[in-house]
Scaffold this motif. Structure first.
Motif, PDB file in Angstrom:
ATOM      1  N   LEU A  59      24.671  43.992  -4.138  1.00 27.41           N
ATOM      2  CA  LEU A  59      23.656  43.979  -3.471  1.00 27.41           C
ATOM      3  C   LEU A  59      23.518  45.838  -3.305  1.00 27.41           C
ATOM      4  O   LEU A  59      22.321  46.389  -3.191  1.00 27.41           O
ATOM      5  CB  LEU A  59      23.771  43.416  -2.137  1.00 27.41           C
ATOM      6  N   ALA A  60      24.354  46.473  -3.285  1.00 28.04           N
ATOM      7  CA  ALA A  60      24.477  48.193  -3.042  1.00 28.04           C
ATOM      8  C   ALA A  60      23.881  48.610  -4.171  1.00 28.04           C
ATOM      9  O   ALA A  60      22.881  49.500  -4.399  1.00 28.04           O
ATOM     10  CB  ALA A  60      25.729  48.697  -2.706  1.00 28.04           C
ATOM     11  N   ALA A  61      24.294  48.266  -5.461  1.00 24.27           N
ATOM     12  CA  ALA A  61      23.823  48.527  -6.746  1.00 24.27           C
ATOM     13  C   ALA A  61      22.563  48.102  -6.823  1.00 24.27           C
ATOM     14  O   ALA A  61      21.516  49.013  -7.352  1.00 24.27           O
ATOM     15  CB  ALA A  61      24.683  47.916  -7.600  1.00 24.27           C
ATOM     16  N   CYS A  62      22.195  46.841  -6.606  1.00 29.50           N
ATOM     17  CA  CYS A  62      20.496  46.640  -6.529  1.00 29.50           C
ATOM     18  C   CYS A  62      19.644  47.669  -5.708  1.00 29.50           C
ATOM     19  O   CYS A  62      18.504  48.009  -6.073  1.00 29.50           O
ATOM     20  CB  CYS A  62      20.485  45.170  -6.094  1.00 29.50           C
ATOM     21  N   LYS A  63      20.329  47.779  -4.544  1.00 27.50           N
ATOM     22  CA  LYS A  63      19.279  48.926  -3.891  1.00 27.50           C
ATOM     23  C   LYS A  63      19.158  50.167  -4.274  1.00 27.50           C
ATOM     24  O   LYS A  63      18.049  50.666  -4.221  1.00 27.50           O
ATOM     25  CB  LYS A  63      20.113  48.891  -2.412  1.00 27.50           C
ATOM     26  N   LYS A  64      20.388  50.621  -5.024  1.00 26.46           N
ATOM     27  CA  LYS A  64      20.385  52.096  -5.605  1.00 26.46           C
ATOM     28  C   LYS A  64      19.347  51.981  -6.834  1.00 26.46           C
ATOM     29  O   LYS A  64      18.373  52.889  -7.071  1.00 26.46           O
ATOM     30  CB  LYS A  64      21.635  52.450  -5.767  1.00 26.46           C
ATOM     31  N   LEU A  65      19.494  50.817  -7.508  1.00 25.61           N
ATOM     32  CA  LEU A  65      18.619  50.826  -8.740  1.00 25.61           C
ATOM     33  C   LEU A  65      17.302  50.684  -8.626  1.00 25.61           C
ATOM     34  O   LEU A  65      16.359  51.041  -9.276  1.00 25.61           O
ATOM     35  CB  LEU A  65      19.254  49.749  -9.761  1.00 25.61           C
ATOM     36  N   SER A  66      16.778  50.120  -7.466  1.00 24.20           N
ATOM     37  CA  SER A  66      15.597  49.532  -7.281  1.00 24.20           C
ATOM     38  C   SER A  66      14.554  50.705  -7.005  1.00 24.20           C
ATOM     39  O   SER A  66      13.321  50.874  -6.891  1.00 24.20           O
ATOM     40  CB  SER A  66      15.439  48.688  -5.899  1.00 24.20           C
ATOM     41  N   SER A  67      15.171  51.998  -6.916  1.00 28.37           N
ATOM     42  CA  SER A  67      14.486  53.369  -6.527  1.00 28.37           C
ATOM     43  C   SER A  67      14.277  54.102  -7.703  1.00 28.37           C
ATOM     44  O   SER A  67      13.778  55.219  -7.907  1.00 28.37           O
ATOM     45  CB  SER A  67      14.981  54.115  -5.558  1.00 28.37           C
ATOM     46  N   GLU A  68      14.674  53.598  -9.099  1.00 33.04           N
ATOM     47  CA  GLU A  68      14.818  54.429 -10.376  1.00 33.04           C
ATOM     48  C   GLU A  68      13.746  54.261 -11.147  1.00 33.04           C
ATOM     49  O   GLU A  68      13.844  54.526 -12.314  1.00 33.04           O
ATOM     50  CB  GLU A  68      15.947  53.886 -10.849  1.00 33.04           C
ATOM     51  N   ASP A  69      12.740  53.399 -10.964  1.00 31.69           N
ATOM     52  CA  ASP A  69      11.603  53.063 -11.908  1.00 31.69           C
ATOM     53  C   ASP A  69      12.219  52.594 -13.467  1.00 31.69           C
ATOM     54  O   ASP A  69      12.072  53.368 -14.188  1.00 31.69           O
ATOM     55  CB  ASP A  69      10.785  54.347 -12.064  1.00 31.69           C
ATOM     56  N   ILE A  70      12.892  51.442 -13.253  1.00 31.71           N
ATOM     57  CA  ILE A  70      13.754  51.010 -14.554  1.00 31.71           C
ATOM     58  C   ILE A  70      12.319  50.163 -15.553  1.00 31.71           C
ATOM     59  O   ILE A  70      11.580  49.549 -15.187  1.00 31.71           O
ATOM     60  CB  ILE A  70      14.362  50.037 -14.276  1.00 31.71           C
ATOM     61  N   TYR A  71      12.767  50.799 -16.741  1.00 39.50           N
ATOM     62  CA  TYR A  71      11.936  50.150 -17.993  1.00 39.50           C
ATOM     63  C   TYR A  71      12.706  48.819 -18.641  1.00 39.50           C
ATOM     64  O   TYR A  71      11.842  48.041 -18.991  1.00 39.50           O
ATOM     65  CB  TYR A  71      11.801  51.178 -18.940  1.00 39.50           C
ATOM     66  N   MET A  72      14.011  48.876 -18.710  1.00 37.59           N
ATOM     67  CA  MET A  72      14.457  47.561 -19.235  1.00 37.59           C
ATOM     68  C   MET A  72      16.049  47.523 -18.538  1.00 37.59           C
ATOM     69  O   MET A  72      16.493  48.330 -18.074  1.00 37.59           O
ATOM     70  CB  MET A  72      14.909  48.338 -20.887  1.00 37.59           C
TER      71      MET A  72
END
Length: 230
Positions: A59-72
């Motif tokens: 969940l901590a990883a999800c929170k961090k990644l959710s602010s990264e504007d991910i394409y894939m």
């Protein structure tokens, strides 16, 4: 530069996919318990250390990644244990289900708005076991079949967003997946897959024109081979 998240980035298929994506000029965030910046000779690689068998860490990883504007997002991390079901420990069962199925669902949940907005890609590295039944593979097969069903349903759910969703189903691939198992891949070239074969599949999927989606991609060796460890 488009950002990609690859789980299981520290070894095996995941590591090979990261290498290929870096060559294709993507910016890659590699997720694993042990991944390091120096694992890849590229300024476009960012490690994110996370234990995807653990809910808090995931969940901590999800929170961090959710602010990264991910394409894939490429869900690659996974492990298997192949024993009579009664021989599996409760910890092994819960860890296998969480890493192989729950963590990809949580990561997808966290990143799906970006993936849809960017008309991006969701790729699940499944297994041939998602397509068949095998003895001693009840839990592993169930997690991979579940991940395939999740991907298939999500494709139908998100089609209007131009998100491409693909399940890749590799047969036995030479990697450290088998390091703690009682069997491994054959040494004959026509009886095993290489991690690079799966990276080839990812590259092929990305090379297709937008509007055409490979929803199912199964890769098998020409012949079947397996070696029992002594």
């Amino acid at each position: 530069m488009r950002k990609v998240v690859v789980t299981g980035a520290s070894s095996g298929i995941g590591k090979e996919i990261v290498r290929r994506l870096l060559l294709l000029d993507y910016e890659v965030i590699g997720v694993s318990r042990s991944v390091k910046k120096e694992d890849f000779d590229s300024q476009n690689f960012t490690p994110l250390q996370a234990d995807l068998t653990n809910e808090t860490s995931t969940l901590a990883a999800c929170k961090k990644l959710s602010s990264e504007d991910i394409y894939m997002l490429i869900n690659c991390a996974g492990f298997g244990r192949f024993e009579p079901h009664e021989e599996l420990s409760a910890k092994t069962i819960t860890s296998m289900v969480f890493l192989n199925l729950t963590a990809p669902m949580l990561l997808t949940n966290a990143l799906l708005r970006d993936l849809k907005k960017n008309s991006g890609y969701l790729i699940n590295i499944n297994s041939i076991e998602a397509l068949r039944t095998s003895k001693f593979a009840g839990v592993y097969g169930a997690t991979k079949a579940g991940l395939k069903a999740f991907g298939d349903s999500l494709f139908e759910e998100t089609r209007k967003s131009a998100l491409s969703v693909t399940n890749i189903n590799p047969d036995m691939t030479q990697s450290n997946f088998y390091s703690e198992l009682r069997f491994e891949t054959s040494q004959h070239e026509d009886e095993k897959l290489l991690a690079s074969d799966i990276a080839d599949a990812v590259e092929h999927i990305l090379s297709m024109r937008k509007g055409a989606v490979v929803s199912e991609y199964t890769v098998r060796s020409l012949n079947f081979g397996i070696v029992k460890k002594r």
